[in-house]
Design an enzyme around this catalytic site. Structure first.
Site, PDB file in Angstrom:
ATOM      1  N   GLY A  22       1.067   1.907   0.200  1.00 15.43           N
ATOM      2  CA  GLY A  22      -0.080   2.345   0.982  1.00 15.43           C
ATOM      3  C   GLY A  22      -1.309   2.571   0.101  1.00 15.43           C
ATOM      4  O   GLY A  22      -2.435   2.248   0.493  1.00 15.43           O
ATOM      5  N   THR A  23      -1.093   3.099  -1.081  1.00 14.39           N
ATOM      6  CA  THR A  23      -2.212   3.376  -1.988  1.00 14.39           C
ATOM      7  C   THR A  23      -2.948   2.083  -2.332  1.00 14.39           C
ATOM      8  O   THR A  23      -4.177   2.021  -2.303  1.00 14.39           O
ATOM      9  CB  THR A  23      -1.683   4.047  -3.279  1.00 14.39           C
ATOM     10  OG1 THR A  23      -1.010   5.255  -2.910  1.00 14.39           O
ATOM     11  CG2 THR A  23      -2.809   4.368  -4.238  1.00 14.39           C
ATOM     12  N   ASN A  83      -1.456  13.383   6.907  1.00 13.51           N
ATOM     13  CA  ASN A  83      -0.095  13.528   6.382  1.00 13.51           C
ATOM     14  C   ASN A  83       0.351  14.978   6.282  1.00 13.51           C
ATOM     15  O   ASN A  83       1.539  15.274   6.340  1.00 13.51           O
ATOM     16  CB  ASN A  83       0.025  12.853   5.011  1.00 13.51           C
ATOM     17  CG  ASN A  83      -1.126  13.167   4.094  1.00 13.51           C
ATOM     18  OD1 ASN A  83      -2.290  12.878   4.394  1.00 13.51           O
ATOM     19  ND2 ASN A  83      -0.824  13.790   2.968  1.00 13.51           N
ATOM     20  N   GLN A  93       0.615   7.183   7.974  1.00 13.30           N
ATOM     21  CA  GLN A  93       1.484   8.134   8.684  1.00 13.30           C
ATOM     22  C   GLN A  93       1.589   7.809  10.173  1.00 13.30           C
ATOM     23  O   GLN A  93       2.362   8.438  10.885  1.00 13.30           O
ATOM     24  CB  GLN A  93       0.975   9.574   8.508  1.00 13.30           C
ATOM     25  CG  GLN A  93       1.079  10.099   7.095  1.00 13.30           C
ATOM     26  CD  GLN A  93       2.534  10.337   6.638  1.00 13.30           C
ATOM     27  OE1 GLN A  93       3.482  10.304   7.422  1.00 13.30           O
ATOM     28  NE2 GLN A  93       2.704  10.546   5.338  1.00 13.30           N
ATOM     29  N   SER A 140       2.438   1.651   5.027  1.00  8.32           N
ATOM     30  CA  SER A 140       3.352   1.873   3.896  1.00  8.32           C
ATOM     31  C   SER A 140       4.796   1.845   4.382  1.00  8.32           C
ATOM     32  O   SER A 140       5.124   2.521   5.368  1.00  8.32           O
ATOM     33  CB  SER A 140       3.037   3.218   3.236  1.00  8.32           C
ATOM     34  OG  SER A 140       4.011   3.511   2.263  1.00  8.32           O
ATOM     35  N   GLY A 141       5.642   1.120   3.676  1.00  9.87           N
ATOM     36  CA  GLY A 141       7.034   0.967   4.106  1.00  9.87           C
ATOM     37  C   GLY A 141       7.831   2.259   4.087  1.00  9.87           C
ATOM     38  O   GLY A 141       8.582   2.557   5.015  1.00  9.87           O
ATOM     39  N   HIS A 142       7.655   3.059   3.016  1.00 11.18           N
ATOM     40  CA  HIS A 142       8.592   4.178   2.845  1.00 11.18           C
ATOM     41  C   HIS A 142       8.341   5.355   3.778  1.00 11.18           C
ATOM     42  O   HIS A 142       9.089   6.329   3.766  1.00 11.18           O
ATOM     43  CB  HIS A 142       8.669   4.616   1.375  1.00 11.18           C
ATOM     44  CG  HIS A 142       7.508   5.391   0.857  1.00 11.18           C
ATOM     45  ND1 HIS A 142       7.584   6.733   0.567  1.00 11.18           N
ATOM     46  CD2 HIS A 142       6.256   5.025   0.548  1.00 11.18           C
ATOM     47  CE1 HIS A 142       6.426   7.144   0.093  1.00 11.18           C
ATOM     48  NE2 HIS A 142       5.601   6.126   0.070  1.00 11.18           N
ATOM     49  N   THR A 191       4.007 -12.184  -7.695  1.00 14.95           N
ATOM     50  CA  THR A 191       5.210 -12.682  -7.029  1.00 14.95           C
ATOM     51  C   THR A 191       5.688 -11.653  -6.014  1.00 14.95           C
ATOM     52  O   THR A 191       5.783 -10.468  -6.309  1.00 14.95           O
ATOM     53  CB  THR A 191       6.303 -12.979  -8.080  1.00 14.95           C
ATOM     54  OG1 THR A 191       5.763 -13.943  -8.980  1.00 14.95           O
ATOM     55  CG2 THR A 191       7.562 -13.537  -7.435  1.00 14.95           C
ATOM     56  N   CYS A 242       2.280  14.617  -3.156  1.00 15.05           N
ATOM     57  CA  CYS A 242       1.501  14.191  -4.314  1.00 15.05           C
ATOM     58  C   CYS A 242       0.782  15.369  -4.962  1.00 15.05           C
ATOM     59  O   CYS A 242       0.490  15.331  -6.140  1.00 15.05           O
ATOM     60  CB  CYS A 242       0.464  13.156  -3.910  1.00 15.05           C
ATOM     61  SG  CYS A 242       1.151  11.869  -2.912  1.00 15.05           S
TER      62      CYS A 242
HETATM   63  N1  PLP Z   1      -1.953   7.566   2.902  1.00 17.29           N
HETATM   64  C1  PLP Z   1      -1.277   8.554   3.502  1.00 17.29           C
HETATM   65  C2  PLP Z   1      -1.838   9.216   4.719  1.00 17.29           C
HETATM   66  C3  PLP Z   1      -0.053   8.985   2.973  1.00 17.29           C
HETATM   67  O1  PLP Z   1       0.618   9.976   3.554  1.00 17.29           O
HETATM   68  C4  PLP Z   1       0.446   8.351   1.806  1.00 17.29           C
HETATM   69  C5  PLP Z   1       1.685   8.818   1.170  1.00 17.29           C
HETATM   70  O2  PLP Z   1       2.022   9.986   1.231  1.00 17.29           O
HETATM   71  C6  PLP Z   1      -0.303   7.297   1.247  1.00 17.29           C
HETATM   72  C7  PLP Z   1      -1.505   6.937   1.821  1.00 17.29           C
HETATM   73  C8  PLP Z   1       0.173   6.579   0.039  1.00 17.29           C
HETATM   74  O3  PLP Z   1       1.204   5.669   0.365  1.00 17.29           O
HETATM   75  P1  PLP Z   1       2.165   5.116  -0.790  1.00 17.29           P
HETATM   76  O4  PLP Z   1       3.048   6.256  -1.181  1.00 17.29           O
HETATM   77  O5  PLP Z   1       2.912   3.995  -0.123  1.00 17.29           O
HETATM   78  O6  PLP Z   1       1.282   4.647  -1.880  1.00 17.29           O
END
Ligand code: PLP
Length: 384
Positions: free
Chosen positions: A71-72, A150, A178, A198-200, A236, A324
């Site tokens: 996601g970042t 989040n 989210q 974001s996958g996770h 890749t 984070c």
């Molecule tokens: N944006 C939001 C709102 C998130 O909650 C998060 C992760 O906590 C991210 C971005 C970042 O995603 P990733 O952990 O896949 O880099």
């Protein structure tokens, strides 16, 4: 010992169905999707299938989906692309409550010659869409507003935001990390230009993400190298994780409705139970417009970290602020932006549920937490 996992906004368990889909790409199907031979070619088809599934979840076209590493990366890519293609416009508009993937990136850009406006939120964590209209200038290259927060789960009125931003002819990105998989999102009905996924956060593995880029949007790649992802993102491909993300998107599409009913009723049971059994407790954020899985609760006059440590003794996982930022004892920037009193910010805990959360998980927290709060309050430096 049994784990009671209520920290799904930090990360989710990979669904069994997702893991199954991924396994062949670690063993027999290890070809490079860019290879000319059939062995690689068959892997290429897997990526395209996953792209179709990701697109379907948000009613997009497959060629509007670009796979990224997280996601970042999707957030950084979208914002940078807005600036690179913005014909010398150097202004970004975002909010004070974004995830650091947007917030810190914008802060970093403002030290590198760009300007950024960080819009405020009210006590409930809501933005005023009119503020966006006022903040847009001839210099604005991109507006980046998160879909759902989040920490509090507060959902922003993205359709209203999109109508304002598009009426001004400015590019719009939303960090929907989210929201995707938890809320129905239909890009045919929502005129945003770019969406981060974001996958996770949706039962796919860590280290895979996607960026939706609406057809016709001017785009400049952030990661430059080979011609993968039709030249929009070099490197890749992470084949196994891409296949996993595709499977997770399919699962989310099929199960979202039933899952949300179950998850929100467990979340409400948890929240109401805590409000009933602990004095001096408040729920942070707009409870009318909130993700179905999130509860951000402040236990006044106690330290969130102390609560987490005690919960940890019972293998109960929750979070104070975002994963984070925990680790630094900085109070949550989201709750600060909302004007939550310091005594309440320090005692805030985020519980985030998932399709795997059970009644028993909630009962365990309701059984343990009130006693922990009473005990910690007797030792509180706030003198309660
Ligand atoms: N944006 C939001 C709102 C998130 O909650 C998060 C992760 O906590 C991210 C971005 C970042 O995603 P990733 O952990 O896949 O880099």
């Amino acid at each position: 010992m049994r784990v009671t996992y209520l920290d799904n906004n930090a990360t989710t368990r990979v669904a069994d169905e997702v893991r199954e889909v991924m396994l062949p790409y670690f063993s027999s199907l290890y070809g490079n999707p860019s290879s000319m031979h059939l062995f690689g070619g068959q892997v290429h088809r897997v990526i395209e299938k996953a792209r179709e599934k990701a697109a379907l979840l948000i009613n997009a076209e497959p060629d509007e989906i670009v796979f990224t590493s997280c996601g970042t990366e999707s957030d950084n890519t979208a914002i940078m692309s807005g600036l690179e293609t913005g014909r010398n416009r150097r202004h970004i508009i975002t909010t004070r409550v974004e995830h650091p993937a947007v917030l810190n990136f914008c802060k970093s850009l403002s030290r590198r010659g760009f300007t950024a406006t960080f819009l405020p939120v009210d006590k409930l964590g809501k933005i005023k869409p009119e503020d966006i209209e006022e903040a847009i200038t001839d210099e604005t290259a991109i507006v980046s507003i998160m879909y759902a927060n989040n920490e509090t789960g507060v959902i922003f009125p993205m359709k209203e935001v999109a109508e304002i931003v598009k009426s001004k002819g400015v590019l719009l990105h939303t960090d929907a990390v989210q929201a995707i998989g938890k809320l129905p999102v239909d890009v045919k009905d929502l005129p945003v230009d770019m969406i981060s996924i974001s996958g996770h956060k949706m039962h796919a593995p860590k280290g895979i993400g996607a960026l939706y880029i609406r057809k016709g949007t001017r785009f400049s790649p952030y990661i430059i190298g080979g011609h993968q992802e039709r030249g929009k993102r070099a490197g890749t491909e992470n084949v196994a994780s891409i296949a996993g993300l595709g499977a997770a998107c399919e699962l989310a599409r099929e199960e979202m409705k039933a899952e949300n009913t179950k998850v929100s009723s467990l979340r409400d049971k948890l929240e109401n139970g805590l409000l009933k059994s602990c004095p001096d407790v408040r729920v942070n954020g707009d409870t009318e417009n909130r993700l179905p899985n999130t509860a951000n609760i402040s236990f006044e006059f106690v330290e969130g970290e102390a609560i987490l440590l005690r919960l940890n003794e019972f293998n109960i996982c929750a979070s104070s602020g975002s994963a984070c930022t925990s680790g630094s004892l900085e109070p949550s920037h989201v709750l600060r932006a909302m004007g939550v009193p310091y005594t309440a910010i320090h005692g805030s805990i985020r519980f985030s549920l998932s399709r795997y959360t059970t009644d028993e998980d909630v009962d365990i927290v309701l059984e343990r937490l009130p006693g922990i709060i009473t005990e910690l309050r007797t030792m509180s430096p706030y003198g309660k």
